[in-house]
Design a protein around this motif. Structure first.
Motif, short mmCIF file in Angstrom:
data_model
loop_
_atom_site.label_atom_id
_atom_site.label_comp_id
_atom_site.label_asym_id
_atom_site.label_seq_id
_atom_site.Cartn_x
_atom_site.Cartn_y
_atom_site.Cartn_z
N GLY A 131 0.80 -1.22 0.00
CA GLY A 131 0.00 0.00 0.00
C GLY A 131 0.83 1.27 0.00
O GLY A 131 0.43 2.28 0.59
N ARG A 132 1.99 1.25 -0.70
CA ARG A 132 2.87 2.41 -0.71
C ARG A 132 3.01 2.95 -2.12
O ARG A 132 3.09 2.20 -3.09
CB ARG A 132 4.26 2.05 -0.17
N ILE A 133 3.05 4.28 -2.24
CA ILE A 133 3.24 4.92 -3.53
C ILE A 133 4.15 6.14 -3.34
O ILE A 133 3.89 6.99 -2.49
CB ILE A 133 1.90 5.34 -4.18
N GLY A 134 5.24 6.18 -4.11
CA GLY A 134 6.12 7.34 -4.10
C GLY A 134 6.11 8.00 -5.46
O GLY A 134 6.16 7.31 -6.49
N THR A 135 6.04 9.32 -5.48
CA THR A 135 6.09 10.07 -6.73
C THR A 135 7.09 11.22 -6.59
O THR A 135 7.30 11.74 -5.50
CB THR A 135 4.71 10.64 -7.12
N ALA A 136 7.69 11.58 -7.70
CA ALA A 136 8.63 12.70 -7.70
C ALA A 136 8.50 13.46 -9.01
O ALA A 136 8.28 12.87 -10.07
CB ALA A 136 10.06 12.20 -7.53
N LEU A 137 8.64 14.78 -8.92
CA LEU A 137 8.61 15.65 -10.09
C LEU A 137 9.85 16.53 -10.02
O LEU A 137 10.07 17.23 -9.02
CB LEU A 137 7.34 16.51 -10.09
N ALA A 138 10.69 16.46 -11.03
CA ALA A 138 11.98 17.14 -10.99
C ALA A 138 11.81 18.62 -10.67
O ALA A 138 11.04 19.33 -11.32
CB ALA A 138 12.69 16.97 -12.33
N ARG A 143 6.88 12.88 -2.93
CA ARG A 143 5.83 12.52 -1.97
C ARG A 143 5.77 11.00 -1.86
O ARG A 143 5.94 10.29 -2.86
CB ARG A 143 4.47 13.07 -2.39
N VAL A 144 5.54 10.53 -0.66
CA VAL A 144 5.32 9.11 -0.42
C VAL A 144 4.05 8.96 0.40
O VAL A 144 3.90 9.59 1.45
CB VAL A 144 6.51 8.46 0.31
N ASP A 145 3.13 8.17 -0.13
CA ASP A 145 1.84 7.94 0.52
C ASP A 145 1.12 9.25 0.81
O ASP A 145 0.50 9.44 1.86
CB ASP A 145 2.03 7.14 1.81
N GLY A 146 1.23 10.19 -0.15
CA GLY A 146 0.49 11.44 -0.06
C GLY A 146 1.13 12.52 0.78
O GLY A 146 0.60 13.63 0.88
N ARG A 147 2.28 12.24 1.38
CA ARG A 147 2.94 13.22 2.24
C ARG A 147 4.31 13.60 1.66
O ARG A 147 4.97 12.75 1.04
CB ARG A 147 3.12 12.66 3.65
N PRO A 148 4.73 14.84 1.88
CA PRO A 148 6.07 15.22 1.41
C PRO A 148 7.13 14.29 1.99
O PRO A 148 7.11 13.96 3.18
CB PRO A 148 6.25 16.65 1.93
#
Length: 279
Positions: A131-138, A143-148
């Motif tokens: 249940g984990r999701i990490g996103t990054a925008l250069a 953000r990981v799991d909706g938090r910075p």
């Protein structure tokens, strides 16, 4: 090239592909669903179907883009040439941690990164069972799991106290097999990891001091490298140069919470390789 709203659109594509091709086969694989691409390198029908679906949906989402995926490269290494071309490139690992997936462990993830000309623009690291999701925008953070996301601070980055993770020494480049012993002798807490994408999530959220990476397949690292960088971390090859997606790096390379931590690990490994031969 991509906006915050589009980050979510791509995340939804990745989640949908997992729901269709990956999760229905989790703990439900038959022997005929698994093949070996090489020693210790399995592939499943879920890997292949997920990569095909990601290729279809991602290139539709961004017309003119191409996909460099682990399974496609295993069949045709020239696919890697796209990394240095002018078209936007989706770098895809449909299941990072395939051996865990086969064993029924939820420690696997789908990794996607977007790059142009070898420069990372955005990334997604999705571990569906955990249940984990990490996103990054250069240039705009991670953000990981909706938090910075933010790497761990350190009072003395040259003497980190959180774990340093790495692959087993049998996978280390020739001449550097003593690096693990040398790091432990320097009082670093060195542990072996089993799923690269999940380790990058842990580093980006402050539960690791660093990672020592002994191989450079772009699909394993592109998403995590941007995630860690945008969370305030530091990445360098053993010679201190930036890590290149197309390969040719001096290995191992280091991803860490602090530049001084990276430099300390580089020093320890380099000195261990230059030292006298073990008796």
């Amino acid at each position: 090239m991509i906006s915050f709203a589009e980050l979510t659109e791509v995340e939804n594509i990745i989640r949908s592909v997992n729901e269709k091709a990956v999760l229905p086969r989790f703990r439900s694989l038959n022997d005929s669903d698994v093949a070996m691409k090489g020693p210790m390198d399995p592939v499943t029908v879920a890997d292949r179907e997920a990569e095909d679906l990601l290729r279809e949906h991602l290139t539709t989402f961004l017309p003119g883009s191409v996909v460099v995926g682990e399974e496609a490269v295993s069949e045709d290494a020239s696919v890697l040439d796209a990394l240095t071309g002018s078209a936007p490139v989706w770098i895809v690992d449909p299941i990072d941690g395939t051996r865990n997936f086969i064993a029924g462990s939820g420690r696997f993830s789908t990794l996607v990164a977007l790059s142009v000309g070898g420069v990372l623009l955005a990334s997604w690291s999705y571990a569906p069972v955990l249940g984990r999701i990490g996103t990054a925008l250069a240039g705009h953070g991670a953000r990981v799991d909706g938090r910075p996301a933010r790497v761990a601070p350190a009072a003395d980055p040259a003497a980190p106290t959180l774990p340093i993770t790495t692959s087993h020494p049998v996978w280390w480049p020739a001449g550097y097999g003593r690096g693990v012993d040398a790091m432990r002798a320097a009082d670093l807490d060195v542990r072996y990891f089993d799923a690269c994408g999940i380790e990058y999530l842990d580093l980006a959220t402050g539960s690791r001091s660093g990672m020592v990476i002994t191989w450079e397949y772009c699909w394993d690292h592109a998403a995590g490298l941007l995630l860690v960088a945008e969370a305030g971390g530091h990445v360098a090859a053993l010679d201190g140069s930036p890590v290149r997606l197309e390969g040719g790096n001096v290995l191992p390379f280091i991803a860490s919470a602090q530049a001084r931590t990276t430099d300390r690990i580089r020093q320890i490994i380099t000195e261990s390789a230059a030292g006298p031969a073990a008796v």
